[in-house]
Enzyme design. Structure first.
Site, PDB file in Angstrom:
ATOM      1  N   GLU A 141      -4.004   3.931   6.791  1.00  0.00           N
ATOM      2  CA  GLU A 141      -3.909   3.818   5.491  1.00  0.00           C
ATOM      3  C   GLU A 141      -4.537   4.934   4.387  1.00  0.00           C
ATOM      4  O   GLU A 141      -4.080   5.205   3.413  1.00  0.00           O
ATOM      5  CB  GLU A 141      -4.646   2.346   5.042  1.00  0.00           C
ATOM      6  CG  GLU A 141      -4.603   2.232   3.655  1.00  0.00           C
ATOM      7  CD  GLU A 141      -4.880   0.686   3.198  1.00  0.00           C
ATOM      8  OE1 GLU A 141      -4.309  -0.346   4.019  1.00  0.00           O
ATOM      9  OE2 GLU A 141      -5.634   0.316   2.296  1.00  0.00           O
ATOM     10  N   SER A 195     -10.310   0.304   4.393  1.00  0.00           N
ATOM     11  CA  SER A 195      -9.486   0.144   5.526  1.00  0.00           C
ATOM     12  C   SER A 195      -8.912   1.449   5.806  1.00  0.00           C
ATOM     13  O   SER A 195      -8.180   2.094   5.164  1.00  0.00           O
ATOM     14  CB  SER A 195      -8.254  -0.757   5.177  1.00  0.00           C
ATOM     15  OG  SER A 195      -8.909  -2.084   4.885  1.00  0.00           O
ATOM     16  N   ARG A 243       0.787  -1.225   0.029  1.00  0.00           N
ATOM     17  CA  ARG A 243       0.239   0.090   0.055  1.00  0.00           C
ATOM     18  C   ARG A 243       0.849   1.244  -0.065  1.00  0.00           C
ATOM     19  O   ARG A 243       0.606   2.406   0.741  1.00  0.00           O
ATOM     20  CB  ARG A 243      -0.915  -0.002   1.221  1.00  0.00           C
ATOM     21  CG  ARG A 243      -1.992  -1.053   1.318  1.00  0.00           C
ATOM     22  CD  ARG A 243      -2.885  -1.339   0.293  1.00  0.00           C
ATOM     23  NE  ARG A 243      -3.452  -2.463   0.051  1.00  0.00           N
ATOM     24  CZ  ARG A 243      -3.114  -3.513  -0.534  1.00  0.00           C
ATOM     25  NH1 ARG A 243      -1.875  -3.301  -1.394  1.00  0.00           N
ATOM     26  NH2 ARG A 243      -3.764  -4.570  -0.601  1.00  0.00           N
TER      27      ARG A 243
HETATM   28  C1  LIG Z   1     -15.829   0.288   0.119  1.00  0.00           C
HETATM   29  C2  LIG Z   1     -14.122   0.408  -0.186  1.00  0.00           C
HETATM   30  C3  LIG Z   1     -13.375  -0.790  -0.358  1.00  0.00           C
HETATM   31  C4  LIG Z   1     -12.078  -0.657  -0.578  1.00  0.00           C
HETATM   32  N1  LIG Z   1     -11.201  -1.657  -0.741  1.00  0.00           N
HETATM   33  C5  LIG Z   1     -10.005  -1.551  -1.166  1.00  0.00           C
HETATM   34  C6  LIG Z   1      -9.210  -2.648  -1.298  1.00  0.00           C
HETATM   35  O1  LIG Z   1      -9.677  -3.947  -1.229  1.00  0.00           O
HETATM   36  N2  LIG Z   1      -7.796  -2.479  -1.560  1.00  0.00           N
HETATM   37  C7  LIG Z   1      -7.094  -1.238  -1.572  1.00  0.00           C
HETATM   38  O2  LIG Z   1      -6.108  -1.095  -1.877  1.00  0.00           O
HETATM   39  N3  LIG Z   1      -7.612  -0.100  -1.296  1.00  0.00           N
HETATM   40  C8  LIG Z   1      -9.310  -0.181  -1.017  1.00  0.00           C
HETATM   41  N4  LIG Z   1     -10.011   0.877  -0.896  1.00  0.00           N
HETATM   42  C9  LIG Z   1      -9.457   2.126  -0.882  1.00  0.00           C
HETATM   43  C10 LIG Z   1      -9.291   2.911  -2.189  1.00  0.00           C
HETATM   44  O3  LIG Z   1     -10.517   2.659  -2.859  1.00  0.00           O
HETATM   45  C11 LIG Z   1      -7.963   2.916  -2.853  1.00  0.00           C
HETATM   46  O4  LIG Z   1      -6.956   3.233  -2.077  1.00  0.00           O
HETATM   47  C12 LIG Z   1      -8.119   3.420  -4.233  1.00  0.00           C
HETATM   48  O5  LIG Z   1      -6.983   3.156  -5.054  1.00  0.00           O
HETATM   49  C13 LIG Z   1      -8.022   5.034  -4.176  1.00  0.00           C
HETATM   50  O6  LIG Z   1      -8.468   5.648  -5.201  1.00  0.00           O
HETATM   51  P1  LIG Z   1      -9.201   7.104  -5.632  1.00  0.00           P
HETATM   52  O7  LIG Z   1      -9.143   7.326  -6.878  1.00  0.00           O
HETATM   53  O8  LIG Z   1     -10.491   6.923  -4.978  1.00  0.00           O
HETATM   54  O9  LIG Z   1      -8.078   7.894  -4.625  1.00  0.00           O
HETATM   55  P2  LIG Z   1      -8.516   9.229  -3.879  1.00  0.00           P
HETATM   56  O10 LIG Z   1      -9.152   8.890  -2.556  1.00  0.00           O
HETATM   57  O11 LIG Z   1      -9.383  10.239  -4.518  1.00  0.00           O
HETATM   58  O12 LIG Z   1      -7.026   9.827  -3.436  1.00  0.00           O
HETATM   59  C14 LIG Z   1      -6.273   8.871  -2.560  1.00  0.00           C
HETATM   60  C15 LIG Z   1      -4.673   9.796  -2.514  1.00  0.00           C
HETATM   61  O13 LIG Z   1      -4.515   9.608  -3.871  1.00  0.00           O
HETATM   62  C16 LIG Z   1      -4.126  10.983  -4.396  1.00  0.00           C
HETATM   63  N5  LIG Z   1      -4.220  10.854  -5.925  1.00  0.00           N
HETATM   64  C17 LIG Z   1      -5.629  10.540  -6.637  1.00  0.00           C
HETATM   65  N6  LIG Z   1      -5.320  10.400  -7.936  1.00  0.00           N
HETATM   66  C18 LIG Z   1      -4.150  11.082  -8.057  1.00  0.00           C
HETATM   67  C19 LIG Z   1      -3.272  11.289  -9.178  1.00  0.00           C
HETATM   68  N7  LIG Z   1      -3.865  11.238 -10.516  1.00  0.00           N
HETATM   69  N8  LIG Z   1      -2.123  11.937  -9.094  1.00  0.00           N
HETATM   70  C20 LIG Z   1      -1.591  12.176  -7.930  1.00  0.00           C
HETATM   71  N9  LIG Z   1      -2.221  11.863  -6.767  1.00  0.00           N
HETATM   72  C21 LIG Z   1      -3.387  11.295  -6.762  1.00  0.00           C
HETATM   73  C22 LIG Z   1      -4.740  11.940  -3.596  1.00  0.00           C
HETATM   74  O14 LIG Z   1      -4.388  13.018  -3.731  1.00  0.00           O
HETATM   75  C23 LIG Z   1      -4.807  11.218  -2.257  1.00  0.00           C
HETATM   76  O15 LIG Z   1      -3.647  11.663  -1.525  1.00  0.00           O
HETATM   77  C24 LIG Z   1     -11.421   0.707  -0.678  1.00  0.00           C
HETATM   78  C25 LIG Z   1     -12.138   1.828  -0.411  1.00  0.00           C
HETATM   79  C26 LIG Z   1     -13.678   1.673  -0.211  1.00  0.00           C
HETATM   80  C27 LIG Z   1     -14.488   2.872   0.097  1.00  0.00           C
END
Ligand SMILES: Cc1cc2nc3c(=O)[nH]c(=O)nc-3n(C[C@H](O)[C@H](O)[C@H](O)COP(=O)(O)OP(=O)(O)OC[C@H]3O[C@@H](n4cnc5c(N)ncnc54)[C@H](O)[C@@H]3O)c2cc1C
Length: 311
Positions: free
Chosen positions: A300, A223, A172
């Site tokens: 996380e 998480s 992660r």
């Molecule tokens: C119900 C649920 C289940 C989940 N299950 C998992 C799982 O099984 N495994 C797992 O790893 N995660 C899981 N997650 C967490 C999450 O979905 C992941 O971490 C996902 O990769 C985050 O993507 P996002 O686009 O929503 O990022 P965001 O939440 O929008 O951003 C997260 C971080 O990344 C940065 N960021 C986003 N896009 C960019 C970009 N293009 N350039 C630079 N920085 C950027 C943001 O500034 C922030 O710091 C889960 C979340 C939920 C709500």
């Protein structure tokens, strides 16, 4: 300083002033962003960044806000959405080229339908490819970093491609933190016969397991804590969720935030939770797990709008 006129003149997409971040995070928590920008295309997005950089004003890219806790007082500077501007992708043979704003779940489905394996187990992760690549998202034995061949970043006014061999992916986390990710290339494997059937059945099992063990119908950010067992600093072999459960914390509430009854490593917003409520739960949980197991849990989820030293 940037005037509203200048922003509207420079940016082709949408610019909202004081937009509530509740609308853009899966936890449905957070104050307003000074400037909330939804650029039209990659050029518009780069122009937006360049404008904020030139004025020394902060900016943050977000995907679907599914790994974010936003401060109750909101975010200074610009929050820039990637979904639209970086939302295109192509699949050619076993190679995928996709913008950072592409939905990871959709990409996992499309590639598996094209009989390609490598990210099919990531179907239940609700974020974008950019958010996934930055933190090396993973599930059920797969991590996005294993499929990445290159990442395109915006760096000092230009885009630049970083080959996978120059990127470190860990549990992660990745060496890309702090970069602005524009897109990525993935290399997948052709699946056929028994291997295809096996992966198909593993996907169905994972889907059912997720539905049975996570509060998918309530606002949450997945998480909250990293699993110390994966980082190698926990001899008990227990996951963060198992330790929190053993401390008897399932169902614990602070204001509108509650530790899920279904999954102890998930905090849910029961309605009107604030970021302060979530942080109170985080602090209480960290303290109890430390006292019982001598393990210091690490977040996380990413904090947005907070001083870096807060957690
Ligand atoms: C119900 C649920 C289940 C989940 N299950 C998992 C799982 O099984 N495994 C797992 O790893 N995660 C899981 N997650 C967490 C999450 O979905 C992941 O971490 C996902 O990769 C985050 O993507 P996002 O686009 O929503 O990022 P965001 O939440 O929008 O951003 C997260 C971080 O990344 C940065 N960021 C986003 N896009 C960019 C970009 N293009 N350039 C630079 N920085 C950027 C943001 O500034 C922030 O710091 C889960 C979340 C939920 C709500």
């Amino acid at each position: 300083m940037i005037s509203t006129e200048e922003l509207l003149d420079t940016i082709k997409g949408d610019v909202l002033l004081g937009e509530s971040m509740k609308e853009h995070t899966s936890l449905r928590i957070g104050g307003s962003a000074d400037f909330f920008v939804n650029p039209l295309d990659p050029e518009d997005l780069c122009r937006t960044i360049s404008l904020f950089e030139s004025r020394n004003l902060p900016f943050t890219l977000i995907g679907r806000g599914t790994n974010l806790l936003v401060h109750d007082d909101g975010v200074r500077g610009a929050v820039i959405l990637t979904k639209r501007a970086l939302g295109s992708y192509s699949i050619k043979k076993n190679a995928v080229t996709a913008g950072a704003g592409v939905s990871l779940a959709m990409l996992a489905d499309k590639t598996f339908s094209a009989l390609l394996g490598g990210i099919e187990m990531l179907q239940g992760i609700p974020g974008t490819l950019g958010g996934a690549v930055i933190m090396n998202a993973g599930a059920y034995g797969q991590e996005i970093g294993d499929a990445v061949t290159w990442v395109e970043v915006y760096d000092k006014g230009k885009s630049r491609v970083i080959p996978a061999s120059d990127i470190e992916f860990g549990y992660r986390k990745s060496s890309l933190e702090g970069y602005t990710v524009l897109g990525s290339g993935l290399k997948l494997k052709k699946l056929a016969g028994a291997a295809l059937e096996k992966r198909s059945s593993m996907r169905s099992d994972a889907f059912e397991k997720r539905a049975a063990s996570q509060p998918l119908y309530l606002p949450n950010a997945g998480s909250i804590f990293r699993n110390p067992v994966m980082s190698g600093d926990n001899s008990s072999g227990l996951t963060a969720g198992q330790m929190i459960d053993a401390c008897g914390l399932k169902g614990l509430r602070k204001g509108g935030a509650m530790i899920s009854e279904e999954h102890a490593n998930i905090i849910i917003n029961t309605g009107e939770a604030t970021a302060s409520d979530v942080l109170e739960l985080v602090s209480h949980t960290t303290d109890r797990v430390w006292k019982m197991f001598g393990v210091l849990l690490e977040l996380e989820i990413k904090l947005l709008g907070f001083e870096k030293t807060l957690c």
